[in-house]
Design a protein around this motif. Sequence first.
Motif, short mmCIF file in Angstrom:
data_model
loop_
_atom_site.label_atom_id
_atom_site.label_comp_id
_atom_site.label_asym_id
_atom_site.label_seq_id
_atom_site.Cartn_x
_atom_site.Cartn_y
_atom_site.Cartn_z
N VAL A 133 0.85 -1.18 0.00
CA VAL A 133 0.00 0.00 0.00
C VAL A 133 0.89 1.23 0.00
O VAL A 133 0.64 2.21 -0.72
N GLN A 134 1.98 1.18 0.78
CA GLN A 134 2.86 2.35 0.86
C GLN A 134 3.55 2.64 -0.47
O GLN A 134 3.80 3.79 -0.80
N ILE A 135 3.87 1.58 -1.23
CA ILE A 135 4.58 1.85 -2.49
C ILE A 135 3.64 2.03 -3.68
O ILE A 135 4.08 1.98 -4.82
N ILE A 136 2.35 2.28 -3.40
CA ILE A 136 1.45 2.66 -4.50
C ILE A 136 2.00 3.92 -5.19
O ILE A 136 1.83 4.11 -6.38
N VAL A 137 2.72 4.75 -4.39
CA VAL A 137 3.33 5.97 -4.96
C VAL A 137 4.13 5.65 -6.23
O VAL A 137 4.07 6.40 -7.20
#
Lengths: 221, 192
Positions: A100-104
């Motif tokens: 979720v954090q690396i959706i960026v």
Amino acid sequence: MSNNDFSRGAIENNPAWAQLLGLCPLLAVSNSVANAVGLALASGFVLLGANTSISLLRKIIPDVARLPCFVLIIATFTTVAVMVLEAYAFDMFTRIALFVQIIVTNCMILGRAEAFASRQPVSRAVFDALGTAVGFTIALLALGTVREILGNGTVLADMDLLIGDTAANWQLTIFTSPPLPLALYPPGAFLLAGILFAAVKALTAKDDTIERPATQSEAKQ
Amino acid sequence: MTELGVILIGALLVNNFVLAQFLGLCPFMGITKSYDTAFATGLATTFVLALAAVISHLIYHGILVPLELTYLNIILFIVVIAGLVQLIQVYLHATSPVLHQLLGIYLPLITSNCAVLGVTLLAINQDLTLLQTLTFAIGAAAGFTLVMVLFGALREQLQQASIPKAFDGTPIALVSAGLMSLAFMGFQGIGS
């Protein structure tokens, strides 16, 4: 018009098999349907938020600094998605936290911002985002279902972590002893994704053969 | 010292970032069509990854934690990585034209390589010290380079093979990656 934007993103330009974007999360969280749905919702939220706000701000954002601006907007929505998941579905969050954090850094989202949202009005950008999100969800669900059935023998296990107690009884047991436990491990993800992509290619190849004679006759004219 | 060794081998082989943790698949699938580009990308990524992890660690523990702003970590880390990539590009352009020519076009792509952000976030989540973070980043980057180079060589061979039409291109690459991943599963258990 908007209908086209939707189906183009979902089917023809499917982010997973047509453009090979977002492969990391696709392979990493597709080990169960619940995880796949969790990530699909988070990515869809970020995609919709980013596409809408970039489309609204497209006349304000200076052209030379557009990529950093897009990345910051996407990072902001990702942070919101992380916070919401942490607050309302913490057990689910701990299972898919990193992805979720690396959706960026998911090129799918930046790609839609650069190629579409930064040039089109909000109404079209919204449909484009929804279409792309649905396309990504289809790929996640397809791989997630196959991997969960083969590797764990179940479908929809642990959905209550995401939706709440109503989903506690949704689990269907198909095999009591899973036929291919490897499907849950990284090699299984790569192998099954390869087979899925090959299947999509084989099914869509028929369209090519219909189109090809037409283009050849056009060339003769 | 043993502890650092365990972290290094763990990130390099046992939990290889590409084949076991699914990070950095975009460059893995996209630019491993030949051995040379795979090697150049691996080198450029190694450099950025090690620097980004250390700088992010310093910013996180030096600024975000004292100010209780840790929820800003994603936004700040992506800015650090993008800025670092830009800086390296400018620096290389000015000092080493040869290296710039070799790595130039692969540098901007590193910003959107999820392995860089992934390693940075994992190091923070696991509460590693500065030295451990550096070791972890070098191990992860070396593992990334190793797999990129191996896969680049493998794909050069694949181009000569006769492959069923439906599997041509990405599907066969994914299946090959699956077999490589199976081989890497053999490292499970080392250091535990």
